[in-house]
Design a protein around this motif. Structure first.
Motif, mmCIF file in Angstrom:
data_model
loop_
_atom_site.group_PDB
_atom_site.id
_atom_site.type_symbol
_atom_site.label_atom_id
_atom_site.label_comp_id
_atom_site.label_asym_id
_atom_site.label_seq_id
_atom_site.Cartn_x
_atom_site.Cartn_y
_atom_site.Cartn_z
ATOM 1 N N UNK A 36 52.223 28.720 48.047
ATOM 2 C CA UNK A 36 52.180 29.991 48.779
ATOM 3 C C UNK A 36 52.631 31.137 47.873
ATOM 4 N N UNK A 37 52.007 32.298 48.048
ATOM 5 C CA UNK A 37 52.342 33.462 47.231
ATOM 6 C C UNK A 37 51.421 33.642 46.039
ATOM 7 N N UNK A 38 50.691 32.589 45.662
ATOM 8 C CA UNK A 38 49.770 32.697 44.533
ATOM 9 C C UNK A 38 48.574 33.556 44.928
ATOM 10 N N UNK A 39 48.161 34.420 44.019
ATOM 11 C CA UNK A 39 46.968 35.236 44.230
ATOM 12 C C UNK A 39 45.757 34.443 43.741
ATOM 13 N N UNK A 40 44.609 34.688 44.381
ATOM 14 C CA UNK A 40 43.386 33.961 44.045
ATOM 15 C C UNK A 40 42.335 34.899 43.472
ATOM 16 N N UNK A 41 41.520 34.363 42.554
ATOM 17 C CA UNK A 41 40.411 35.124 41.985
ATOM 18 C C UNK A 41 39.104 34.367 42.205
ATOM 19 N N UNK A 42 38.039 35.159 42.303
ATOM 20 C CA UNK A 42 36.678 34.638 42.359
ATOM 21 C C UNK A 42 35.889 35.466 41.364
ATOM 22 N N UNK A 43 35.251 34.815 40.407
ATOM 23 C CA UNK A 43 34.483 35.511 39.363
ATOM 24 C C UNK A 43 35.343 36.559 38.646
ATOM 25 N N UNK A 44 36.627 36.260 38.464
ATOM 26 C CA UNK A 44 37.522 37.154 37.736
ATOM 27 C C UNK A 44 38.109 38.281 38.560
ATOM 28 N N UNK A 45 37.679 38.412 39.816
ATOM 29 C CA UNK A 45 38.163 39.498 40.669
ATOM 30 C C UNK A 45 39.129 38.936 41.716
ATOM 31 N N UNK A 46 40.287 39.583 41.873
ATOM 32 C CA UNK A 46 41.270 39.124 42.846
ATOM 33 C C UNK A 46 40.715 39.277 44.269
#
Length: 131
Positions: A36-46
């Motif tokens: 929990x608390x981790x930020x996620x990216x898709x294709x380099x974008x948060x």
């Protein structure tokens, strides 16, 4: 504990429990460690931040490779920023990447592989990432 570890997750088809506020989806941990608390990216974008992780209806502090979990993600809407079957990565900062690389012998091979993938994604926009 304050370092964001590398993780790669796949949103499981047919496992969208809520589309937004927060999005709640079933996913499989393909590599690394998710907390929990981790930020996620898709294709380099948060695209969002992990609010909570549950396994069989119970909150857990982390999920590891092979776990199938439900996660609540603050920020995105399923069908807009994220979709079923998407593969998402944790957003590891350049500083955290350097710290993890420095202590590579302490992390497992699957996380090293995920970190390498994250570095490749991040270097497309930031060529000096992690160097």
């Amino acid at each position: 504990d304050e370092i964001t570890h590398g993780a790669k997750i796949k949103i499981l088809p047919g496992c969208v429990f809520r589309a937004s506020n927060p999005a709640i989806v079933g996913c499989e941990i393909l590599g690394g460690i998710l907390k929990p608390g981790y930020k996620l990216i898709k294709d380099g974008k948060q695209v969002g931040e992990i609010k909570q992780i549950q396994i069989e209806g119970k909150n857990v502090d982390e999920a590891k490779i092979g776990d199938k979990v439900a996660v609540s993600i603050l920020g995105p809407t399923v069908g807009r920023q994220i979709d079923e079957s998407d593969v998402l990565y944790t957003d590891v900062s350049g500083d955290d990447y350097k710290k993890l690389a420095k202590h590579a012998k302490l992390i497992q091979e699957h996380e090293k592989h995920v970190l390498k993938e994250i570095a490749e994604i991040k270097r497309k926009k930031e060529p000096s990432y992690g160097l």
